[in-house]
Design an enzyme around this catalytic site. Structure first.
Site, mmCIF file in Angstrom:
data_model
loop_
_atom_site.group_PDB
_atom_site.id
_atom_site.type_symbol
_atom_site.label_atom_id
_atom_site.label_comp_id
_atom_site.label_asym_id
_atom_site.label_seq_id
_atom_site.Cartn_x
_atom_site.Cartn_y
_atom_site.Cartn_z
ATOM 1 N N TYR A 75 0.884 -1.166 -0.133
ATOM 2 C CA TYR A 75 0.077 -0.021 -0.034
ATOM 3 C C TYR A 75 0.904 1.232 -0.021
ATOM 4 N N GLN B 249 1.119 4.957 -0.204
ATOM 5 C CA GLN B 249 0.296 6.092 0.044
ATOM 6 C C GLN B 249 1.388 7.386 0.398
ATOM 7 N N THR B 250 1.989 6.882 1.334
ATOM 8 C CA THR B 250 3.055 7.990 2.073
ATOM 9 C C THR B 250 4.039 8.378 1.167
ATOM 10 N N SER C 25 0.551 12.650 6.571
ATOM 11 C CA SER C 25 -0.941 12.778 7.177
ATOM 12 C C SER C 25 -1.604 13.620 6.159
ATOM 13 N N GLY D 182 5.429 -0.951 3.616
ATOM 14 C CA GLY D 182 5.899 -2.070 3.904
ATOM 15 C C GLY D 182 6.012 -3.216 3.005
ATOM 16 N N ARG E 293 9.563 -11.198 41.916
ATOM 17 C CA ARG E 293 10.640 -10.134 42.552
ATOM 18 C C ARG E 293 10.258 -9.857 44.127
ATOM 19 N N GLN F 114 3.569 -0.166 43.333
ATOM 20 C CA GLN F 114 3.493 -1.048 42.085
ATOM 21 C C GLN F 114 1.937 -1.453 41.587
ATOM 22 N N GLY G 70 15.620 -2.902 36.913
ATOM 23 C CA GLY G 70 16.722 -2.991 35.914
ATOM 24 C C GLY G 70 16.659 -4.115 34.918
ATOM 25 N N GLU H 34 -0.773 4.531 9.971
ATOM 26 C CA GLU H 34 -2.154 4.447 9.787
ATOM 27 C C GLU H 34 -2.969 5.818 10.572
HETATM 28 C C1 LIG Z 1 2.653 -7.799 19.489
HETATM 29 C C2 LIG Z 1 1.256 -7.735 19.363
HETATM 30 C C3 LIG Z 1 0.530 -7.073 18.093
HETATM 31 C C4 LIG Z 1 1.147 -5.773 17.941
HETATM 32 C C5 LIG Z 1 0.123 -5.277 16.743
HETATM 33 C C6 LIG Z 1 0.677 -4.052 15.872
HETATM 34 C C7 LIG Z 1 -0.292 -3.548 15.281
HETATM 35 C C8 LIG Z 1 -0.520 -4.370 14.007
HETATM 36 C C9 LIG Z 1 -1.956 -4.232 13.648
HETATM 37 C C10 LIG Z 1 -2.462 -4.716 12.506
HETATM 38 C C11 LIG Z 1 -1.637 -4.968 11.312
HETATM 39 C C12 LIG Z 1 -1.866 -4.283 10.201
HETATM 40 C C13 LIG Z 1 -0.702 -4.151 9.386
HETATM 41 C C14 LIG Z 1 -0.367 -2.624 8.922
HETATM 42 C C15 LIG Z 1 1.005 -2.420 9.411
HETATM 43 C C16 LIG Z 1 1.223 -0.844 9.442
HETATM 44 C C17 LIG Z 1 1.426 -0.448 8.053
HETATM 45 C C18 LIG Z 1 1.094 1.099 7.911
HETATM 46 C C19 LIG Z 1 0.648 1.778 6.980
HETATM 47 C C20 LIG Z 1 0.179 2.865 6.734
HETATM 48 O O1 LIG Z 1 0.454 3.798 7.611
HETATM 49 S S1 LIG Z 1 -0.444 3.374 5.174
HETATM 50 C C21 LIG Z 1 -0.596 5.195 5.208
HETATM 51 C C22 LIG Z 1 -1.746 5.760 6.441
HETATM 52 N N1 LIG Z 1 -1.941 6.885 6.155
HETATM 53 C C23 LIG Z 1 -2.906 7.764 6.941
HETATM 54 O O2 LIG Z 1 -3.432 7.168 7.924
HETATM 55 C C24 LIG Z 1 -2.951 9.235 6.651
HETATM 56 C C25 LIG Z 1 -3.612 10.073 7.344
HETATM 57 N N2 LIG Z 1 -4.432 11.083 6.980
HETATM 58 C C26 LIG Z 1 -5.657 10.844 6.581
HETATM 59 O O3 LIG Z 1 -6.218 9.745 6.904
HETATM 60 C C27 LIG Z 1 -6.347 12.116 5.896
HETATM 61 O O4 LIG Z 1 -5.681 12.600 5.080
HETATM 62 C C28 LIG Z 1 -7.115 13.124 6.807
HETATM 63 C C29 LIG Z 1 -8.222 12.357 7.673
HETATM 64 C C30 LIG Z 1 -6.130 13.361 7.981
HETATM 65 C C31 LIG Z 1 -7.276 14.487 6.277
HETATM 66 O O5 LIG Z 1 -8.225 14.061 5.156
HETATM 67 P P1 LIG Z 1 -8.151 15.104 4.161
HETATM 68 O O6 LIG Z 1 -7.271 16.136 3.893
HETATM 69 O O7 LIG Z 1 -8.452 14.579 2.867
HETATM 70 O O8 LIG Z 1 -9.332 16.231 4.602
HETATM 71 P P2 LIG Z 1 -10.481 16.339 5.355
HETATM 72 O O9 LIG Z 1 -11.470 17.474 4.695
HETATM 73 O O10 LIG Z 1 -10.203 16.357 6.773
HETATM 74 O O11 LIG Z 1 -11.411 15.142 5.161
HETATM 75 C C32 LIG Z 1 -12.631 14.820 4.331
HETATM 76 C C33 LIG Z 1 -13.705 14.388 4.613
HETATM 77 O O12 LIG Z 1 -13.159 13.078 4.595
HETATM 78 C C34 LIG Z 1 -13.462 12.535 6.188
HETATM 79 N N3 LIG Z 1 -12.678 11.353 6.278
HETATM 80 C C35 LIG Z 1 -11.479 11.376 6.444
HETATM 81 N N4 LIG Z 1 -11.025 10.382 6.543
HETATM 82 C C36 LIG Z 1 -11.852 9.513 6.161
HETATM 83 C C37 LIG Z 1 -11.986 8.042 6.348
HETATM 84 N N5 LIG Z 1 -10.965 7.193 6.575
HETATM 85 N N6 LIG Z 1 -13.176 7.434 6.478
HETATM 86 C C38 LIG Z 1 -14.382 8.122 6.267
HETATM 87 N N7 LIG Z 1 -14.094 9.496 5.923
HETATM 88 C C39 LIG Z 1 -12.888 9.972 6.220
HETATM 89 C C40 LIG Z 1 -13.479 13.694 6.983
HETATM 90 O O13 LIG Z 1 -13.942 13.373 7.935
HETATM 91 C C41 LIG Z 1 -13.888 14.645 6.325
HETATM 92 O O14 LIG Z 1 -15.331 14.767 6.284
HETATM 93 P P3 LIG Z 1 -16.486 15.720 6.312
HETATM 94 O O15 LIG Z 1 -16.132 16.588 4.907
HETATM 95 O O16 LIG Z 1 -16.132 16.785 7.424
HETATM 96 O O17 LIG Z 1 -17.832 15.501 6.317
HETATM 97 C C1 LIG Z 2 6.637 1.492 10.879
HETATM 98 C C2 LIG Z 2 5.778 2.417 9.844
HETATM 99 C C3 LIG Z 2 5.132 1.705 8.816
HETATM 100 C C4 LIG Z 2 4.454 2.306 7.853
HETATM 101 N N1 LIG Z 2 4.098 1.664 6.797
HETATM 102 C C5 LIG Z 2 3.246 2.395 5.792
HETATM 103 C C6 LIG Z 2 2.743 1.748 4.576
HETATM 104 O O1 LIG Z 2 3.045 0.765 4.489
HETATM 105 N N2 LIG Z 2 2.524 2.345 3.601
HETATM 106 C C7 LIG Z 2 2.308 3.763 3.620
HETATM 107 O O2 LIG Z 2 1.812 4.516 2.697
HETATM 108 N N3 LIG Z 2 2.775 4.399 4.666
HETATM 109 C C8 LIG Z 2 3.374 3.837 5.901
HETATM 110 N N4 LIG Z 2 3.838 4.544 6.930
HETATM 111 C C9 LIG Z 2 3.745 5.974 6.925
HETATM 112 C C10 LIG Z 2 2.664 6.416 7.977
HETATM 113 O O3 LIG Z 2 1.499 6.099 7.340
HETATM 114 C C11 LIG Z 2 2.885 8.174 8.287
HETATM 115 O O4 LIG Z 2 4.257 8.100 8.680
HETATM 116 C C12 LIG Z 2 1.980 8.486 9.164
HETATM 117 O O5 LIG Z 2 0.559 8.567 8.314
HETATM 118 C C13 LIG Z 2 2.078 9.752 9.886
HETATM 119 O O6 LIG Z 2 2.492 10.664 8.918
HETATM 120 P P1 LIG Z 2 3.771 12.040 8.512
HETATM 121 O O7 LIG Z 2 4.915 10.983 8.878
HETATM 122 O O8 LIG Z 2 3.529 12.566 7.616
HETATM 123 O O9 LIG Z 2 3.828 12.608 10.116
HETATM 124 P P2 LIG Z 2 3.426 14.217 10.006
HETATM 125 O O10 LIG Z 2 1.949 14.459 9.638
HETATM 126 O O11 LIG Z 2 4.520 14.882 9.329
HETATM 127 O O12 LIG Z 2 3.475 14.290 11.566
HETATM 128 C C14 LIG Z 2 4.616 15.104 12.264
HETATM 129 C C15 LIG Z 2 4.101 15.894 13.472
HETATM 130 O O13 LIG Z 2 3.178 17.017 12.908
HETATM 131 C C16 LIG Z 2 2.095 17.148 13.517
HETATM 132 N N5 LIG Z 2 0.745 17.411 12.544
HETATM 133 C C17 LIG Z 2 0.714 16.880 11.394
HETATM 134 N N6 LIG Z 2 -0.290 17.569 10.865
HETATM 135 C C18 LIG Z 2 -1.032 18.222 11.760
HETATM 136 C C19 LIG Z 2 -2.330 18.966 11.822
HETATM 137 N N7 LIG Z 2 -3.261 19.033 10.949
HETATM 138 N N8 LIG Z 2 -2.486 19.461 13.206
HETATM 139 C C20 LIG Z 2 -1.726 19.328 14.072
HETATM 140 N N9 LIG Z 2 -0.631 18.575 14.260
HETATM 141 C C21 LIG Z 2 -0.306 18.083 13.000
HETATM 142 C C22 LIG Z 2 2.019 15.443 13.836
HETATM 143 O O14 LIG Z 2 1.007 15.444 15.159
HETATM 144 C C23 LIG Z 2 3.286 15.129 14.490
HETATM 145 O O15 LIG Z 2 3.426 15.583 15.753
HETATM 146 C C24 LIG Z 2 4.605 3.718 7.778
HETATM 147 C C25 LIG Z 2 5.181 4.465 8.994
HETATM 148 C C26 LIG Z 2 5.756 3.808 10.007
HETATM 149 C C27 LIG Z 2 6.322 4.252 11.201
#
Ligand SMILES: CCCCCCCC/C=C\CCCCCCC/C=C/C(=O)SCCNC(=O)CCNC(=O)[C@H](O)C(C)(C)COP(=O)(O)OP(=O)(O)OC[C@H]1O[C@@H](n2cnc3c(N)ncnc32)[C@H](O)[C@@H]1OP(=O)(O)O
Ligand SMILES: Cc1cc2nc3c(=O)[nH]c(=O)nc-3n(C[C@H](O)[C@H](O)[C@H](O)COP(=O)(O)OP(=O)(O)OC[C@H]3O[C@@H](n4cnc5c(N)ncnc54)[C@H](O)[C@@H]3O)c2cc1C
Length: 643
Positions: free
Chosen positions: A115, A117-118, A124, A157, A290, A310, A381, A404
């Site tokens: 996936y 995206q980033t 974000s 990933g 302990r 504790q 420790g 996420e």
């Molecule tokens: C040892 C024990 C176990 C340990 C477990 C560890 C955990 C493992 C668990 C599971 C395994 C899974 C494996 C995955 C491993 C991790 C890999 C990581 C992958 C990634 O990170 S992928 C990249 C992820 N990226 C993000 O999450 C980006 C974050 N940003 C956003 O989501 C959006 O951009 C935003 C929401 C912050 C802002 O959106 P935008 O700019 O478009 O604008 P808005 O105007 O704010 O939003 C528009 C509108 O849409 C609504 N909205 C936003 N998001 C959603 C959504 N997801 N669904 C529905 N609606 C959504 C938002 O509310 C607005 O609505 P309104 O217009 O206000 O009505």
């Molecule tokens: C282990 C790991 C695995 C990942 N796997 C994937 C993957 O498989 N696919 C993928 O696409 N991505 C992946 N990512 C990326 C991940 O989804 C992003 O790092 C995550 O969404 C955070 O975005 P960023 O790094 O841009 O943080 P930033 O947004 O740059 O955050 C930096 C700081 O800015 C602050 N900030 C940002 N925006 C705002 C705001 N609007 N208001 C206030 N504060 C704000 C945050 O709170 C934070 O403190 C992975 C990341 C990690 C660490």
């Protein structure tokens, strides 16, 4: 209690069977992982993943069993992204034809997906992504391009070395017009010899925090140099591009493009309790073994678990593990419901589900990451040793606060939902998790009626306190926001308060789900009574930790807050006799815990001693480097005593 934790007898049996399968197979040995270099570590993970896939097929494991198997193998790897993001993205955003073509290939692993995206410059802010997908009408293709360094895909990933395909998020451009960010299925590598396809630059982004944990994952960088893909590889459930280059949007809301994130956030909440329970199990078992101080007349010293301090650090984490387990279960049912609705084109509950998954993801991952670190400190420790299992667990878990959806960014999404709910109050009755905001008048007017510590042992009193605190904080923010001419400016200015109000709302959800669970679904009175104690610990611990909110909103008096704390101390004494039973109920095997301190048999000291001798430095008395760098210092005769 094991059944209550697992959710049902069947669920317990499946997870137990898979835990034993993994623990009893030498291929899944993991104790030596921290000693391996990156390349060996990575190859070892590939070997385990291939063997796991063989087991899944040979034993004809169900989807549920396969998930547990991967969970107990306990090594992040490319299959996580394939199953948790690539496949769900096609399922949620693909058309019928796209699903028919791609899902069978993915489900049999003839292709492996990630996936993407980033980017280097944006994570974000999804709308800020820079990768472009420009439609070429002549060839009926999209041209994928990385126009800047910051547009390099960064983090996905499995992408660096393994994935053959990716869902790539890019700006759709037709005739010079930008039509928003969309997902595209892009082949990355040859299915013959695995080499990157022409026009692609692919590599690993480098070592990550902790050694033997997330470095088993090949998080990647990807750049496009005008790479062409067929038009039908844009995921087109939400919007379509015709071969004439016409852009059309179906009546499916755009937000569905973010659907995969909702799905994974739900999984992350469900998994938080696994990581926290693991740390709590280690810290609880070790706290019983302990002993420090308190010996009288030559008798044994006090078990550290008997110190109130504790208990006050450990038992709220134990209670939180149970709370997160139940809220994860609840969120899963909410998600299954919304998924069915979305398939039937009913989008009414999507905003609430998005707010719940985003907010609970932030709440549970932050508390779990902090909780694991607290458990490490609770082990003194020895908690700092890799053999305690806690440093690697922390390093593995802590990125969940960022990936996420960065936690603060997620809480701001909850705030948007709450502000919208409040501003609609006059004409739209809030439902579900926001229903309490429809009862603002009593929640703002009535104050807490508790008079004794005993009065706090009442689910209604607790629920009302959490509802009143959240309602007062949310309404307060709404009133202050109304004073700004520009709502966006107001939102930015008040964002600190809004994040706090969102946390209060999410804590209300976790507390009320715990209470609901006790009301409806616990088999056996003994189990129910014990869980009631944990439920009160969870709620009153939160109340004590955030008493500033409860006092500042005027719902509680200082006296009532101190009665809650008094009750909390009493509750710790009730948890103590069952502490080991509570953690044994997680059914974590020694293999899974991978911790000398958390051993089921409590045989900590001999095993700690034994583990130390396995360190490569102990292979010989005189190690490499001593002759070269230490002996000369010892042998030189310097004129001055000090340098
Ligand atoms: C040892 C024990 C176990 C340990 C477990 C560890 C955990 C493992 C668990 C599971 C395994 C899974 C494996 C995955 C491993 C991790 C890999 C990581 C992958 C990634 O990170 S992928 C990249 C992820 N990226 C993000 O999450 C980006 C974050 N940003 C956003 O989501 C959006 O951009 C935003 C929401 C912050 C802002 O959106 P935008 O700019 O478009 O604008 P808005 O105007 O704010 O939003 C528009 C509108 O849409 C609504 N909205 C936003 N998001 C959603 C959504 N997801 N669904 C529905 N609606 C959504 C938002 O509310 C607005 O609505 P309104 O217009 O206000 O009505
Ligand atoms: C282990 C790991 C695995 C990942 N796997 C994937 C993957 O498989 N696919 C993928 O696409 N991505 C992946 N990512 C990326 C991940 O989804 C992003 O790092 C995550 O969404 C955070 O975005 P960023 O790094 O841009 O943080 P930033 O947004 O740059 O955050 C930096 C700081 O800015 C602050 N900030 C940002 N925006 C705002 C705001 N609007 N208001 C206030 N504060 C704000 C945050 O709170 C934070 O403190 C992975 C990341 C990690 C660490």
């Amino acid at each position: 209690m094991k059944v209550a934790w697992a959710g049902s007898r069947e669920a317990f049996q499946v997870s137990d069977r898979m835990a034993k399968l993994v623990a009893n197979d030498p291929v899944f040995e993991k104790f030596s992982k921290p000693m391996l270099g990156r390349k060996e570590l990575f190859k070892n993970t590939l070997r385990k993943a291939a063997y796991a896939w063989k087991l899944i097929n040979d034993l004809r494991l169900t989807e549920e069993e396969a998930k547990w198997l991967r969970h107990y193998i306990d090594e992040p790897n490319y299959t996580d992204l394939h199953w948790e993001m690539f496949v769900p993205a096609i399922e949620g955003q693909g058309t019928k034809e796209q699903k028919k073509k791609w899902l069978p290939l993915a489900q049999t692993m003839q292709i492996i997906g990630t996936y993407a995206q980033t980017e280097l410059g944006h994570g974000s802010n999804v709308q800020g992504l820079e990768t472009t997908a420009t439609f070429d009408r002549q060839t009926d293709e999209f041209v994928m391009h990385s126009p800047t360094l910051t547009s390099s895909k960064w983090w996905p990933g499995g992408m660096a070395k393994v994935a053959t395909h990716a869902i790539v998020y890019a700006r759709l451009i037709i005739d010079g017009l930008f039509h928003g960010v969309h997902g595209f299925i892009v082949q990355l590598r040859s299915l013959e010899d695995h080499s990157p396809l022409p026009g692609l630059t692919l590599g690993d982004i480098g070592m990550k925090f902790g050694h033997g944990t997330y470095n088993t994952m090949d998080n990647g960088v990807l750049r496009f140099d005008h790479v062409r893909i067929p038009r039908n590889q844009m995921l087109m459930r939400v919007s379509q591009v015709t071969k004439e280059g016409k852009y059309a949007q179906s009546d499916v809301p755009r937000q569905l493009l973010y659907g995969t994130m909702v799905s994974v956030r739900q999984t992350i909440v469900a998994d938080a309790s696994k990581a926290l329970s693991r740390a709590v199990c280690i810290a609880t078992r070790y706290s019983v073994v302990r002993r420090q101080f308190g010996s009288r007349n030559g008798g044994p010293e006090t078990q550290v678990i008997d110190y109130k301090t504790q208990q006050s650090r450990l038992f709220p984490l134990l209670a939180s593990a149970y709370a997160f387990r139940f809220v994860g279960e609840w969120l899963k049912s909410l998600y299954i419901d919304v998924k069915q609705r979305l398939e039937a084109n009913d989008f009414s509950t999507l905003p609430e589900t998005h707010a719940c998954t985003a907010g609970l993801k932030a709440l549970t991952t932050a508390a779990t990451a902090d909780g694991i670190e607290e458990c490490r400190k609770l082990c003194g420790g020895h908690g700092y040793l890799i053999s305690s299992g806690l440093p690697e667990l922390f390093a593995f878990y802590v990125p969940a606060c960022s990936y996420e959806g960065e936690n603060v960014v997620m809480m701001l999404q909850v705030a948007r939902f709450l502000v919208k709910t409040v501003s609609n109050l006059g004409y739209k009755q809030p439902v579900g998790t926001a229903a309490y905001l429809g009862r603002v008048t009593p929640l703002l007017q009535n104050n807490c009626a508790v008079q004794t510590a005993e009065d706090w042992l009442n689910p209604d009193a607790i629920l009302e306190a959490f509802e009143a605190r959240a309602a007062r904080m949310v309404i307060g923010c709404g009133e202050r926001l109304a004073m700004f001419e520009n709502p966006e400016e107001g939102f930015a200015e008040l964002s600190i308060d809004l994040v706090e109000a969102s946390l209060a709302h999410c804590q209300l959800i976790t507390v009320s789900v715990f209470i609901q669970k006790l009301n409806h679904e616990i088999p056996g009175n003994g189990v129910k009574r014990s869980l009631e104690v944990l439920c009160y610990v969870y709620a009153l611990f939160l109340l004590h930790k955030h008493q500033g909110d409860f006092l500042a909103t005027g719902y509680l008096t200082p006296k009532q807050a101190s009665l809650a704390n008094e009750q909390l101390r009493t509750l710790y004494s009730k948890v103590r006799p069952n502490a080991i039973a509570f953690v044994d109920s997680f059914n974590h095997m020694d293999h899974y815990l991978c911790s000398v301190l958390g051993r089921y048999d409590g045989n900590v000291y001999p095993k700690l001693y034994e583990a130390a001798w396995k360190d490569p430095l102990n292979d010989s008395d005189i190690v490499d480097g001593i002759q070269q760098y230490v002996q000369p210092i010892l042998k030189q005769k310097l004129h001055y005593a000090k340098l």
